[in-house]
Design a protein around this motif. Structure first.
Motif, PDB file in Angstrom:
ATOM      1  N   HIS A 520       0.254  13.444  -2.523  1.00 41.62           N
ATOM      2  CA  HIS A 520       0.978  14.414  -1.704  1.00 41.62           C
ATOM      3  C   HIS A 520      -0.019  15.153  -0.821  1.00 41.62           C
ATOM      4  CE1 HIS A 520       4.100  17.167  -0.470  1.00 41.62           C
ATOM      5  NE2 HIS A 520       3.378  18.204  -0.871  1.00 41.62           N
ATOM      6  N   ASP A 521      -0.057  14.745   0.472  1.00 39.95           N
ATOM      7  CA  ASP A 521      -0.946  15.361   1.461  1.00 39.95           C
ATOM      8  C   ASP A 521      -2.396  15.378   0.981  1.00 39.95           C
ATOM      9  OD1 ASP A 521       1.213  15.817   3.134  1.00 39.95           O
ATOM     10  OD2 ASP A 521       1.598  17.813   2.316  1.00 39.95           O
ATOM     11  N   ASP A 522      -2.850  14.255   0.420  1.00 42.34           N
ATOM     12  CA  ASP A 522      -4.226  14.146  -0.042  1.00 42.34           C
ATOM     13  C   ASP A 522      -5.176  14.065   1.153  1.00 42.34           C
ATOM     14  OD1 ASP A 522      -5.883  13.415  -2.662  1.00 42.34           O
ATOM     15  OD2 ASP A 522      -6.641  12.170  -1.020  1.00 42.34           O
ATOM     16  N   ALA A 523      -6.357  14.666   1.019  1.00 38.45           N
ATOM     17  CA  ALA A 523      -7.310  14.706   2.126  1.00 38.45           C
ATOM     18  C   ALA A 523      -7.778  13.314   2.526  1.00 38.45           C
ATOM     19  CB  ALA A 523      -8.513  15.567   1.739  1.00 38.45           C
ATOM     20  N   ILE A 524      -7.812  12.368   1.583  1.00 38.67           N
ATOM     21  CA  ILE A 524      -8.268  11.012   1.874  1.00 38.67           C
ATOM     22  C   ILE A 524      -7.101  10.042   1.958  1.00 38.67           C
ATOM     23  CG2 ILE A 524      -9.683   9.083   1.064  1.00 38.67           C
ATOM     24  CD1 ILE A 524     -11.486  11.135  -0.307  1.00 38.67           C
ATOM     25  N   TRP A 525      -6.197  10.107   0.977  1.00 41.25           N
ATOM     26  CA  TRP A 525      -5.155   9.084   0.850  1.00 41.25           C
ATOM     27  C   TRP A 525      -3.817   9.502   1.433  1.00 41.25           C
ATOM     28  CZ3 TRP A 525      -8.301   5.455  -0.183  1.00 41.25           C
ATOM     29  CH2 TRP A 525      -9.352   5.614  -1.076  1.00 41.25           C
ATOM     30  N   GLY A 526      -3.728  10.701   1.966  1.00 46.08           N
ATOM     31  CA  GLY A 526      -2.491  11.140   2.612  1.00 46.08           C
ATOM     32  C   GLY A 526      -1.318  11.134   1.657  1.00 46.08           C
ATOM     33  N   ASN A 527      -0.246  10.412   2.035  1.00 44.21           N
ATOM     34  CA  ASN A 527       0.941  10.276   1.187  1.00 44.21           C
ATOM     35  C   ASN A 527       1.113   8.832   0.706  1.00 44.21           C
ATOM     36  OD1 ASN A 527       1.896  13.039   1.424  1.00 44.21           O
ATOM     37  ND2 ASN A 527       2.398  12.543   3.541  1.00 44.21           N
ATOM     38  N   ASN A 528      -0.008   8.136   0.534  1.00 41.23           N
ATOM     39  CA  ASN A 528       0.034   6.749   0.074  1.00 41.23           C
ATOM     40  C   ASN A 528       0.670   6.639  -1.298  1.00 41.23           C
ATOM     41  OD1 ASN A 528      -1.252   5.968   2.378  1.00 41.23           O
ATOM     42  ND2 ASN A 528      -3.127   5.258   1.396  1.00 41.23           N
ATOM     43  N   ARG A 529       1.179   5.442  -1.574  1.00 34.63           N
ATOM     44  CA  ARG A 529       1.699   5.163  -2.919  1.00 34.63           C
ATOM     45  C   ARG A 529       0.550   5.071  -3.912  1.00 34.63           C
ATOM     46  NH1 ARG A 529       6.956   3.771  -3.576  1.00 34.63           N
ATOM     47  NH2 ARG A 529       8.153   3.245  -1.719  1.00 34.63           N
ATOM     48  N   LEU A 530       0.773   5.551  -5.117  1.00 36.12           N
ATOM     49  CA  LEU A 530      -0.193   5.333  -6.187  1.00 36.12           C
ATOM     50  C   LEU A 530      -0.144   3.863  -6.589  1.00 36.12           C
ATOM     51  CD1 LEU A 530       0.502   8.471  -8.410  1.00 36.12           C
ATOM     52  CD2 LEU A 530      -1.412   8.118  -6.853  1.00 36.12           C
ATOM     53  N   PRO A 531      -1.295   3.253  -6.828  1.00 33.14           N
ATOM     54  CA  PRO A 531      -1.308   1.828  -7.159  1.00 33.14           C
ATOM     55  C   PRO A 531      -0.951   1.567  -8.617  1.00 33.14           C
ATOM     56  CG  PRO A 531      -3.540   2.693  -7.161  1.00 33.14           C
ATOM     57  CD  PRO A 531      -2.643   3.833  -6.732  1.00 33.14           C
ATOM     58  N   GLY A 532      -0.612   0.306  -8.897  1.00 34.89           N
ATOM     59  CA  GLY A 532      -0.465  -0.138 -10.273  1.00 34.89           C
ATOM     60  C   GLY A 532       0.939  -0.404 -10.747  1.00 34.89           C
ATOM     61  N   ALA A 533       1.963   0.040 -10.006  1.00 37.99           N
ATOM     62  CA  ALA A 533       3.338  -0.116 -10.494  1.00 37.99           C
ATOM     63  C   ALA A 533       4.268  -0.468  -9.345  1.00 37.99           C
ATOM     64  CB  ALA A 533       3.825   1.163 -11.165  1.00 37.99           C
ATOM     65  N   PRO A 534       5.226  -1.360  -9.584  1.00 34.53           N
ATOM     66  CA  PRO A 534       6.192  -1.700  -8.534  1.00 34.53           C
ATOM     67  C   PRO A 534       7.197  -0.574  -8.323  1.00 34.53           C
ATOM     68  CG  PRO A 534       6.790  -2.802 -10.569  1.00 34.53           C
ATOM     69  CD  PRO A 534       5.470  -2.126 -10.823  1.00 34.53           C
ATOM     70  N   SER A 562       6.553  -5.974  -3.203  1.00 35.51           N
ATOM     71  CA  SER A 562       5.141  -5.932  -3.580  1.00 35.51           C
ATOM     72  C   SER A 562       4.704  -4.495  -3.854  1.00 35.51           C
ATOM     73  CB  SER A 562       4.280  -6.536  -2.468  1.00 35.51           C
ATOM     74  OG  SER A 562       4.424  -5.795  -1.268  1.00 35.51           O
ATOM     75  N   PHE A 563       3.629  -4.356  -4.624  1.00 36.69           N
ATOM     76  CA  PHE A 563       3.031  -3.045  -4.827  1.00 36.69           C
ATOM     77  C   PHE A 563       1.525  -3.167  -4.647  1.00 36.69           C
ATOM     78  CE2 PHE A 563       3.064  -4.893  -9.070  1.00 36.69           C
ATOM     79  CZ  PHE A 563       1.860  -4.499  -9.636  1.00 36.69           C
ATOM     80  N   PHE A 564       0.827  -2.046  -4.705  1.00 36.43           N
ATOM     81  CA  PHE A 564      -0.571  -2.008  -4.303  1.00 36.43           C
ATOM     82  C   PHE A 564      -1.511  -1.970  -5.500  1.00 36.43           C
ATOM     83  CE2 PHE A 564       1.772  -0.049  -0.759  1.00 36.43           C
ATOM     84  CZ  PHE A 564       1.391  -0.905   0.266  1.00 36.43           C
ATOM     85  N   ALA A 565      -2.712  -2.504  -5.276  1.00 36.16           N
ATOM     86  CA  ALA A 565      -3.774  -2.451  -6.279  1.00 36.16           C
ATOM     87  C   ALA A 565      -4.749  -1.318  -5.994  1.00 36.16           C
ATOM     88  CB  ALA A 565      -4.528  -3.781  -6.319  1.00 36.16           C
ATOM     89  N   ASP A 566      -4.608  -0.637  -4.859  1.00 32.24           N
ATOM     90  CA  ASP A 566      -5.591   0.385  -4.495  1.00 32.24           C
ATOM     91  C   ASP A 566      -4.925   1.588  -3.841  1.00 32.24           C
ATOM     92  OD1 ASP A 566      -4.860  -0.892  -2.160  1.00 32.24           O
ATOM     93  OD2 ASP A 566      -6.898  -1.042  -1.361  1.00 32.24           O
ATOM     94  N   ASN A 567      -5.665   2.696  -3.880  1.00 27.57           N
ATOM     95  CA  ASN A 567      -5.168   3.930  -3.276  1.00 27.57           C
ATOM     96  C   ASN A 567      -5.021   3.806  -1.764  1.00 27.57           C
ATOM     97  OD1 ASN A 567      -5.297   5.153  -5.810  1.00 27.57           O
ATOM     98  ND2 ASN A 567      -7.375   5.921  -5.473  1.00 27.57           N
ATOM     99  N   ALA A 568      -5.850   2.977  -1.146  1.00 23.74           N
ATOM    100  CA  ALA A 568      -5.796   2.808   0.302  1.00 23.74           C
ATOM    101  C   ALA A 568      -4.586   1.997   0.738  1.00 23.74           C
ATOM    102  CB  ALA A 568      -7.077   2.130   0.793  1.00 23.74           C
TER     103      ALA A 568
END
Length: 638
Positions: A520-534, A562-568
């Motif tokens: 949530h409004d992270d300085a690096i990752w913004g509002n990206n999805r957390l990785p690891g779960a569909p 699909s889901f993500f393996a990384d914060n980016a």
């Protein structure tokens, strides 16, 4: 089990009781066989019985072991004192039913984690079969035998079960387990029960591989893991006692427990450690009328302390201990004081309020000072309140809602005290809002929960470090603000009746889990999805059930997005759908049997991933899913 179901449905939130009839009609191999049909519970297999279990997005950054959920056996904690637990100890053939408490709905056991709690309940000699045996076999070298016996002799009773299994699915594992309890009734209102749980696990670790390798050659292990012959070998003995006293309106449970576990674990280094945990608990349930209104109060105290004596050596090729690399003594102390009160303002409407106070200590004594003294100590005190409402619309239909807080203390592999940053990882806290409904009618069942958890200091992987023999890209620390929100929905409907004979049914069963987990409004990752779960996960089946014991039908397991393996949010795990089919016969006594086919179309897919900050396709992060597999088994019960 009927009493357990009635009690758990006094909780104004997402809970479920899973009877053994739902998981003993198949291979009964892993925890996914037990809980795979519970909405909101995500189980991602790694290899053998190992896997990641997550409820409402808990513990997604764990690349080994599990955290964020408190496991119990007959109401007695079975996780280590610092918060981790292994799945190998869970033997699906040993339990009569399993209770699932999502989030802070686990307050009745003093659990206070984001994911909640799971309670595995064994039979006793008063409800177990006098004799039972089963044999299962299947693809990838899977073999399992199990036998049990139970009985009552006046005030005394016993239940004991033992099992052994092996398989070569991506690696070789050999597991033996013994679970037993012995009870004595001093009177109808006083009884005591002793528990013994012992396990032996010998496992070769195949390791994670790249995405390309996982999909092109899913049965191949990581070559670097083979060079160092990486293994996980565990011997565990747990002893416990629980005594129950019943008074006019009050039931009191109290007991003690102890654990001795040795782990011989050559991985990127050679880990050799012994965990010794001990503790006690007292829990009181009072149900009475106050001023003409029904009031139900649950209150208790749980103490769980322990030490882990861990030595770490250089792992020479072939799993040989080299020079000592580190040596630590880890001490954990945990005290939980909790209460949960339900006041019935109407005979069918209860207002619920409660809370938990937690005191936790994590102390590390460094005994290998060549690289400096990395001793350290952290102490946390936290209060987590809870309020809720439960409305029995009719005897078979409930509506509920709650607001609750939760907290999770970092484990020792997070607070390593190696650097100032790793010495200051803080407690993860969350405020969760939940509403839902559940109901049971003869030909229709449903269970739906909607929730949102606003999280501070989520324990999350934010950096990348790569070791040539072990991809360890997850150095966990506190994220900023994150949120987890979702839908947990399960339903069943008998859409055809009396098809071939009177009282037969064709059931359509559906489980759907939606999880939106984000920064949530992270300085690096913004509002990206957390990785690891569909975001979406669905299981559905059409099952014909005949009153003579015959059942058959197909089912599907579908991850549509699909889901993500990384914060980016750069590297994805692809969608997949698996087709399965089972057929069997079971009348509850005598002989029964089944044949089950899984992934019948031999779909190649990725079952789980290590999460990282920023990933690239060359990273070995992935565990391949199991290919086409056929299982069969026979069972005899007196």
């Amino acid at each position: 089990m009927a009493q357990a179901t009635a009690e758990i449905q006094r909780i104004p939130g997402g809970v479920e009781v899973v009877p053994d009839t739902q998981f003993k009609d198949g291979p009964a191999n892993t925890i996914k066989d037990i809980l795979g049909w519970v909405p909101g519970v995500l189980i991602q297999t790694r290899w053998g019985p190992d896997g990641r279990i997550s409820i409402r997005g808990s513990g997604l950054s764990r690349s080994f072991g599990n955290r964020g959920i408190n496991p119990y056996m007959d109401g007695i904690p079975i996780n280590t004192a610092d918060g981790l637990f292994d799945l190998f100890e869970i033997d699906p053939t040993a339990y009569r039913y399993v209770e699932v408490f999502k989030g802070a709905n686990a307050l009745r056991y003093g659990s206070n984690s984001l994911g909640g709690a799971i309670n595995f309940v064994m039979p006793t000699g008063r409800d177990a079969s006098p004799f039972e045996a089963r044999f299962d076999a299947g693809s990838f070298g899977y073999l399992k035998t199990q036998t049990s016996s139970g009985g009552a002799y006046g005030p005394a009773d016993y239940f004991i079960t033992a099992s052994a299994q092996r398989e070569d699915k991506h690696s070789r594992t050999d597991t033996e387990r013994l679970n037993a309890n012995f009870g004595y009734q001093f009177s109808p209102d006083a009884e005591t029960r002793f528990y013994v749980n012992a396990g032996r696990w010998r496992a070769e670790i195949p390791g994670e591989v790249t995405k390309t390798a996982a999909l092109s050659n899913p049965r191949a292990a990581n070559p670097d893991f083979l060079i160092q012959d990486q293994q996980r070998n565990i011997d565990t003995v747990r002893l416990a006692n629980k005594t129950t006293l019943r008074f006019d309106n009050t039931t009191v449970d109290f007991g003690i427990f102890g654990l001795d576990r040795h782990v011989d674990h050559p991985i990127f280094q050679y880990l050799d450690f012994t965990a010794k945990d001990y503790g006690g608990f007292v829990r009181a349930t009072d149900d009475r009328l106050i001023g003409g209104f029904r009031n139900r109060l649950i209150t208790g105290v749980t103490l769980q302390n322990g030490t882990i004596d861990i030595n770490q050596y250089i792992n020479l090729p072939g799993a040989v201990k080299g020079p000592l690399a580190s040596s630590n003594l880890w001490k954990s102390e945990n005290t939980s004081i909790y209460g949960d009160n339900s006041f019935f303002v109407l005979p069918n409407v209860a207002l619920v309020a409660g809370g938990l106070f937690m005191h936790a200590v994590r102390d590390q004594r460094d005994r290998f000072l060549t690289d400096g003294d990395q001793s350290g100590r952290r102490t946390w005190d936290n209060i987590s309140p809870r309020v809720g409402l439960l409305w029995d619309v009719d005897p078979a239909w409930q509506v509920f809602g709650n607001i609750s807080r939760s907290a999770e203390v970092p484990t020792f592999d997070v607070n390593t005290f190696a650097t100032p940053a790793s010495s200051n990882v803080d407690i993860q806290t969350a405020t969760t809002y939940e509403i839902g409904t559940r109901g049971r009618r003869p030909d229709v069942t449903w269970d739906v929960s909607l929730y949102r958890a606003n999280i501070r200091n989520e324990l999350q992987c934010l950096t990348v470090v790569v070791n040539p023999f072990f991809t360890n890209p997850c150095v966990q620390t506190n994220a900023g603000r994150t949120f987890h929100q979702g839908v947990e929905a399960g339903a069943g409907v008998a859409f055809l009746k009396s098809v071939f004979t009177q009282e037969d049914r064709v059931w359509f069963n559906l489980v759907y889990t939606y999880g939106d987990f984000r920064f949530h409004d992270d300085a690096i990752w913004g509002n990206n999805r957390l990785p690891g779960a569909p975001a979406h996960y669905l299981r559905a089946e059409v099952l014909y059930k005949n009153p003579n014991g015959f059942y058959a039908g197909p089912n599907v397991e579908w991850m549509p997005q699909s889901f993500f393996a990384d914060n980016a949010n750069t590297l994805t795990i692809d969608p997949y759908a698996l087709l399965n089919f089972k057929v069997g016969y079971d009348t509850g006594v005598g002989w029964s049997g089944y044949i089950e086919g899984r992934n019948l179309l031999d779909k190649r897919y990725i079952s789980s991933t290590i999460t990282v900050g920023t990933a690239d396709p060359t990273m070995a992060l992935f565990n391949p899913g199991t290919g086409r597999a056929i299982y069969g088994g026979v069972r005899y019960r007196m």
